[in-house]
Design a protein around this motif. Structure first.
Motif, PDB file in Angstrom:
ATOM      1  N   SER A   1     -32.996  42.718  89.908  1.00 32.14           N
ATOM      2  CA  SER A   1     -32.950  41.839  88.734  1.00 32.14           C
ATOM      3  C   SER A   1     -34.346  41.458  88.260  1.00 32.14           C
ATOM      4  O   SER A   1     -34.557  41.221  87.056  1.00 32.14           O
ATOM      5  CB  SER A   1     -32.152  40.575  89.056  1.00 32.14           C
ATOM      6  OG  SER A   1     -32.671  39.925  90.205  1.00 32.14           O
ATOM      7  N   GLN A   2     -35.316  41.425  89.175  1.00 25.66           N
ATOM      8  CA  GLN A   2     -36.684  41.108  88.765  1.00 25.66           C
ATOM      9  C   GLN A   2     -37.322  42.289  88.038  1.00 25.66           C
ATOM     10  O   GLN A   2     -37.960  42.120  86.983  1.00 25.66           O
ATOM     11  CB  GLN A   2     -37.540  40.730  89.971  1.00 25.66           C
ATOM     12  CG  GLN A   2     -39.000  40.457  89.612  1.00 25.66           C
ATOM     13  CD  GLN A   2     -39.803  39.926  90.777  1.00 25.66           C
ATOM     14  OE1 GLN A   2     -39.293  39.174  91.605  1.00 25.66           O
ATOM     15  NE2 GLN A   2     -41.079  40.323  90.863  1.00 25.66           N
ATOM     16  N   TRP A   3     -37.151  43.494  88.567  1.00 27.91           N
ATOM     17  CA  TRP A   3     -37.774  44.666  87.950  1.00 27.91           C
ATOM     18  C   TRP A   3     -37.185  44.953  86.571  1.00 27.91           C
ATOM     19  O   TRP A   3     -37.876  45.465  85.694  1.00 27.91           O
ATOM     20  CB  TRP A   3     -37.601  45.888  88.850  1.00 27.91           C
ATOM     21  CG  TRP A   3     -38.313  45.787  90.161  1.00 27.91           C
ATOM     22  CD1 TRP A   3     -37.771  45.814  91.403  1.00 27.91           C
ATOM     23  CD2 TRP A   3     -39.723  45.630  90.363  1.00 27.91           C
ATOM     24  NE1 TRP A   3     -38.730  45.677  92.366  1.00 27.91           N
ATOM     25  CE2 TRP A   3     -39.947  45.572  91.756  1.00 27.91           C
ATOM     26  CE3 TRP A   3     -40.823  45.532  89.497  1.00 27.91           C
ATOM     27  CZ2 TRP A   3     -41.221  45.423  92.304  1.00 27.91           C
ATOM     28  CZ3 TRP A   3     -42.089  45.377  90.052  1.00 27.91           C
ATOM     29  CH2 TRP A   3     -42.285  45.326  91.437  1.00 27.91           C
ATOM     30  N   LEU A   4     -35.909  44.653  86.387  1.00 27.13           N
ATOM     31  CA  LEU A   4     -35.236  44.983  85.131  1.00 27.13           C
ATOM     32  C   LEU A   4     -35.110  43.780  84.201  1.00 27.13           C
ATOM     33  O   LEU A   4     -34.406  43.861  83.190  1.00 27.13           O
ATOM     34  CB  LEU A   4     -33.838  45.561  85.429  1.00 27.13           C
ATOM     35  CG  LEU A   4     -33.821  46.802  86.324  1.00 27.13           C
ATOM     36  CD1 LEU A   4     -32.390  47.258  86.569  1.00 27.13           C
ATOM     37  CD2 LEU A   4     -34.647  47.932  85.719  1.00 27.13           C
ATOM     38  N   HIS A   5     -35.779  42.707  84.544  1.00 29.12           N
ATOM     39  CA  HIS A   5     -35.718  41.511  83.701  1.00 29.12           C
ATOM     40  C   HIS A   5     -36.243  41.830  82.289  1.00 29.12           C
ATOM     41  O   HIS A   5     -37.293  42.431  82.108  1.00 29.12           O
ATOM     42  CB  HIS A   5     -36.562  40.396  84.317  1.00 29.12           C
ATOM     43  CG  HIS A   5     -36.535  39.126  83.517  1.00 29.12           C
ATOM     44  ND1 HIS A   5     -35.435  38.306  83.463  1.00 29.12           N
ATOM     45  CD2 HIS A   5     -37.483  38.538  82.733  1.00 29.12           C
ATOM     46  CE1 HIS A   5     -35.689  37.277  82.686  1.00 29.12           C
ATOM     47  NE2 HIS A   5     -36.931  37.387  82.231  1.00 29.12           N
ATOM     48  N   GLY A   6     -35.469  41.425  81.306  1.00 32.17           N
ATOM     49  CA  GLY A   6     -35.841  41.713  79.927  1.00 32.17           C
ATOM     50  C   GLY A   6     -35.227  42.982  79.392  1.00 32.17           C
ATOM     51  O   GLY A   6     -35.437  43.334  78.225  1.00 32.17           O
ATOM     52  N   TYR A   7     -34.461  43.691  80.233  1.00 31.83           N
ATOM     53  CA  TYR A   7     -33.779  44.911  79.800  1.00 31.83           C
ATOM     54  C   TYR A   7     -32.273  44.729  80.053  1.00 31.83           C
ATOM     55  O   TYR A   7     -31.736  45.217  81.066  1.00 31.83           O
ATOM     56  CB  TYR A   7     -34.297  46.130  80.563  1.00 31.83           C
ATOM     57  CG  TYR A   7     -35.774  46.380  80.366  1.00 31.83           C
ATOM     58  CD1 TYR A   7     -36.230  47.162  79.307  1.00 31.83           C
ATOM     59  CD2 TYR A   7     -36.716  45.830  81.245  1.00 31.83           C
ATOM     60  CE1 TYR A   7     -37.578  47.391  79.120  1.00 31.83           C
ATOM     61  CE2 TYR A   7     -38.070  46.048  81.062  1.00 31.83           C
ATOM     62  CZ  TYR A   7     -38.501  46.832  80.002  1.00 31.83           C
ATOM     63  OH  TYR A   7     -39.844  47.046  79.821  1.00 31.83           O
ATOM     64  N   PRO A   8     -31.581  44.033  79.192  1.00 36.16           N
ATOM     65  CA  PRO A   8     -30.184  43.663  79.445  1.00 36.16           C
ATOM     66  C   PRO A   8     -29.252  44.845  79.658  1.00 36.16           C
ATOM     67  O   PRO A   8     -28.321  44.765  80.451  1.00 36.16           O
ATOM     68  CB  PRO A   8     -29.797  42.855  78.210  1.00 36.16           C
ATOM     69  CG  PRO A   8     -30.801  43.216  77.161  1.00 36.16           C
ATOM     70  CD  PRO A   8     -32.063  43.520  77.894  1.00 36.16           C
ATOM     71  N   VAL A   9     -29.496  45.940  78.948  1.00 36.61           N
ATOM     72  CA  VAL A   9     -28.629  47.106  79.116  1.00 36.61           C
ATOM     73  C   VAL A   9     -28.787  47.688  80.516  1.00 36.61           C
ATOM     74  O   VAL A   9     -27.802  48.003  81.203  1.00 36.61           O
ATOM     75  CB  VAL A   9     -28.927  48.168  78.045  1.00 36.61           C
ATOM     76  CG1 VAL A   9     -28.117  49.440  78.311  1.00 36.61           C
ATOM     77  CG2 VAL A   9     -28.626  47.624  76.654  1.00 36.61           C
ATOM     78  N   LEU A  10     -30.040  47.828  80.957  1.00 39.97           N
ATOM     79  CA  LEU A  10     -30.283  48.340  82.306  1.00 39.97           C
ATOM     80  C   LEU A  10     -29.751  47.378  83.365  1.00 39.97           C
ATOM     81  O   LEU A  10     -29.208  47.814  84.394  1.00 39.97           O
ATOM     82  CB  LEU A  10     -31.777  48.585  82.513  1.00 39.97           C
ATOM     83  CG  LEU A  10     -32.365  49.803  81.803  1.00 39.97           C
ATOM     84  CD1 LEU A  10     -33.868  49.880  82.057  1.00 39.97           C
ATOM     85  CD2 LEU A  10     -31.678  51.082  82.285  1.00 39.97           C
ATOM     86  N   LEU A  11     -29.898  46.078  83.124  1.00 38.20           N
ATOM     87  CA  LEU A  11     -29.352  45.095  84.059  1.00 38.20           C
ATOM     88  C   LEU A  11     -27.845  45.265  84.194  1.00 38.20           C
ATOM     89  O   LEU A  11     -27.295  45.224  85.305  1.00 38.20           O
ATOM     90  CB  LEU A  11     -29.672  43.675  83.590  1.00 38.20           C
ATOM     91  CG  LEU A  11     -31.089  43.154  83.848  1.00 38.20           C
ATOM     92  CD1 LEU A  11     -31.289  41.814  83.171  1.00 38.20           C
ATOM     93  CD2 LEU A  11     -31.355  43.035  85.344  1.00 38.20           C
ATOM     94  N   ALA A  12     -27.171  45.465  83.071  1.00 34.49           N
ATOM     95  CA  ALA A  12     -25.725  45.632  83.096  1.00 34.49           C
ATOM     96  C   ALA A  12     -25.326  46.924  83.814  1.00 34.49           C
ATOM     97  O   ALA A  12     -24.372  46.942  84.602  1.00 34.49           O
ATOM     98  CB  ALA A  12     -25.172  45.626  81.672  1.00 34.49           C
ATOM     99  N   ILE A  13     -26.067  48.000  83.566  1.00 34.27           N
ATOM    100  CA  ILE A  13     -25.743  49.293  84.186  1.00 34.27           C
ATOM    101  C   ILE A  13     -25.940  49.232  85.703  1.00 34.27           C
ATOM    102  O   ILE A  13     -25.060  49.621  86.476  1.00 34.27           O
ATOM    103  CB  ILE A  13     -26.590  50.415  83.563  1.00 34.27           C
ATOM    104  CG1 ILE A  13     -26.179  50.644  82.108  1.00 34.27           C
ATOM    105  CG2 ILE A  13     -26.447  51.700  84.370  1.00 34.27           C
ATOM    106  CD1 ILE A  13     -27.071  51.615  81.369  1.00 34.27           C
ATOM    107  N   VAL A  14     -27.102  48.740  86.111  1.00 34.50           N
ATOM    108  CA  VAL A  14     -27.384  48.672  87.546  1.00 34.50           C
ATOM    109  C   VAL A  14     -26.465  47.663  88.222  1.00 34.50           C
ATOM    110  O   VAL A  14     -25.957  47.900  89.325  1.00 34.50           O
ATOM    111  CB  VAL A  14     -28.867  48.318  87.789  1.00 34.50           C
ATOM    112  CG1 VAL A  14     -29.134  48.094  89.277  1.00 34.50           C
ATOM    113  CG2 VAL A  14     -29.763  49.427  87.258  1.00 34.50           C
TER     114      VAL A  14
END
Length: 425
Positions: free
Chosen positions: A291-304
């Protein structure tokens, strides 16, 4: 006029070996668990007693399904002949000697618990409280249960009897029977204490977590669902360790006799765990969560987040598939259904994929050395689980049913075939 029915190649020529557990057992337990979870959230029942009720809510439907639908008590593998009930006078001597062996085993386990300071700290204190409350009742109920069961067993002189015979010097006992008995109870004593210790924390966290607006937060939603999957996993695993009973066909056929198998398993659990914070195989220093590495990328957060939930769901499914029979280091019947039709070790595979995806060890908050170290250590952790899988296969391969299942998996299952393809075979 002939009717043609299309059959898959697997069904036509290579049917999957039958599973010792049906789909219905796990589904019945899951329905009971979800019902209680709904009630607990509705009335804010998040304490340890509510967590124990969750075990009953999942366990009782599984027992009912096993007896009334699957009729597991009628299977020859139980070792019970219901048509031949001996007079109690014929088996009472055997039963009394067996009770001596059983009570001596429990006394030894109690001594280990009482001596180990570890068992009286943190969450393990709850497990010790459970054992203390249950001990008098188990002691009293063991008397009629053993006498009742011995009258129906084809061979009542089991490992508990052998230990009792050795202690009382009343009969010659086979040492291997005693060793097998002690290994089986060693598994149960070690892992049941751990499972009971972690029942309340996860259950309470899931019940207490507010869900208002959670759909708009992929990280919060993923973590909440992951917690729920672990609530399922822990409940089914704990019930499995409790209900090792012959009338349910859930007894331990054998416990792993190999030291390597025990070593590979025990270093994954406290107090011997090597992967814990500060341990030699702690791969977390110098890393951060997904969640820290992908913060600011909501689509990637949702996928992962969805991928992590899916992996945890398969992990929980692998435990649900056991029904009443989950247990480390033991053979309690061969499973061939559910995720075990895809992989021989679905729980280990998904657990390790989860760790790699959630940790992303190649990324680092420190130096490149930290990234390399975290990656190598996590690879070592995955290697330990590969070691565990191999030692389990070695143990289970003594059963021809498992050998047939393993051979079928090599020919047909997606995961083994994928790894063969990767290896160019």
């Amino acid at each position: 006029m002939h009717q043609h029915v299309a059959l898959t190649p697997t069904h036509r020529a290579d049917p999957r070996p039958a599973s010792a557990v049906s789909h219905g057992v796990g589904l019945a337990g899951l329905a009971g668990l979800i019902t209680w979870i709904f009630v607990a959230r509705l009335y804010d029942l998040d304490g340890p007693y509510a967590a124990l009720v969750n075990l009953l809510a999942s366990g009782i439907p599984m027992v009912i399904w096993s007896l009334l639908v699957d009729k597991v008590h009628r299977r020859p593998s139980t070792g019970i002949d219901w048509s031949r009930v001996r007079p109690w006078r014929e088996t009472i001597d055997t039963s009394l000697i067996k009770l001596v062996g059983l009570w001596a085993t429990w006394a030894g386990i109690a001594l280990i618990y009482a001596t180990g300071r570890f068992y009286w700290e943190g969450n393990f204190r709850f497990a010790m409280w459970c054992f203390g409350m249950a001990a008098p009742l188990l002691f009293l109920l063991s008397i009629p249960y053993v006498i009742w069961l011995d009258r129906r067993l084809v061979e009542p002189r089991d490992g508990a009897w052998a230990l009792g015979a050795w202690l009382t010097h009343t009969n010659n006992a086979e040492p291997e029977l005693i060793h097998a008995h002690l290994r089986a109870w060693g598994v149960k004593a070690f892992f049941l204490a751990f499972m009971l210790a972690i029942v309340p924390p996860g259950f309470g966290e899931f019940i207490r977590t507010p869900t208002f607006g959670i759909l708009a937060n992929p990280v919060a939603l993923a973590n909440w669902l992951i917690t729920f999957m672990f609530v399922i996993d822990v409940a089914f695993a704990t019930v499995g360790y409790v209900l090792t009973m012959r009338p349910l066909d859930a007894h331990i056929r054998s416990a792993n006799p190999y030291a390597a198998g025990w070593a590979a398993a025990l270093i994954c659990y406290p107090p011997f765990i090597l992967m814990d914070q500060g341990g030699p195989l702690d791969y977390h220093p110098g890393t951060a969560e997904w969640s820290q590495w992908l913060h600011g990328y909501p689509v990637l957060l949702a996928i992962v987040g969805a991928a992590l939930v899916l992996l945890t769901a398969i992990y929980a499914w692998a435990t649900v598939a056991f029904g009443l029979r989950f247990s480390n280091l033991t053979h309690r019947g061969i499973l061939t259904h559910g995720p075990y039709a895809w992989s021989r070790h679905p729980a280990y595979l998904t657990k390790n994929l989860f760790w790699w995806l959630s940790t992303l060890p190649l990324f680092t908050t420190g130096t490149l050395v930290d990234a390399a170290r975290a990656t190598l250590i996590l690879a070592a952790v995955s290697g330990i689980y590969y070691w565990r899988a191999r030692t389990e296969e070695r143990h289970l391969s003594a059963d021809p049913v498992y050998r047939d299942y393993s051979a079928w998996m090599s020919r047909n299952a997606p995961v083994p075939r994928f790894f063969r393809w990767l290896g160019g075979r």
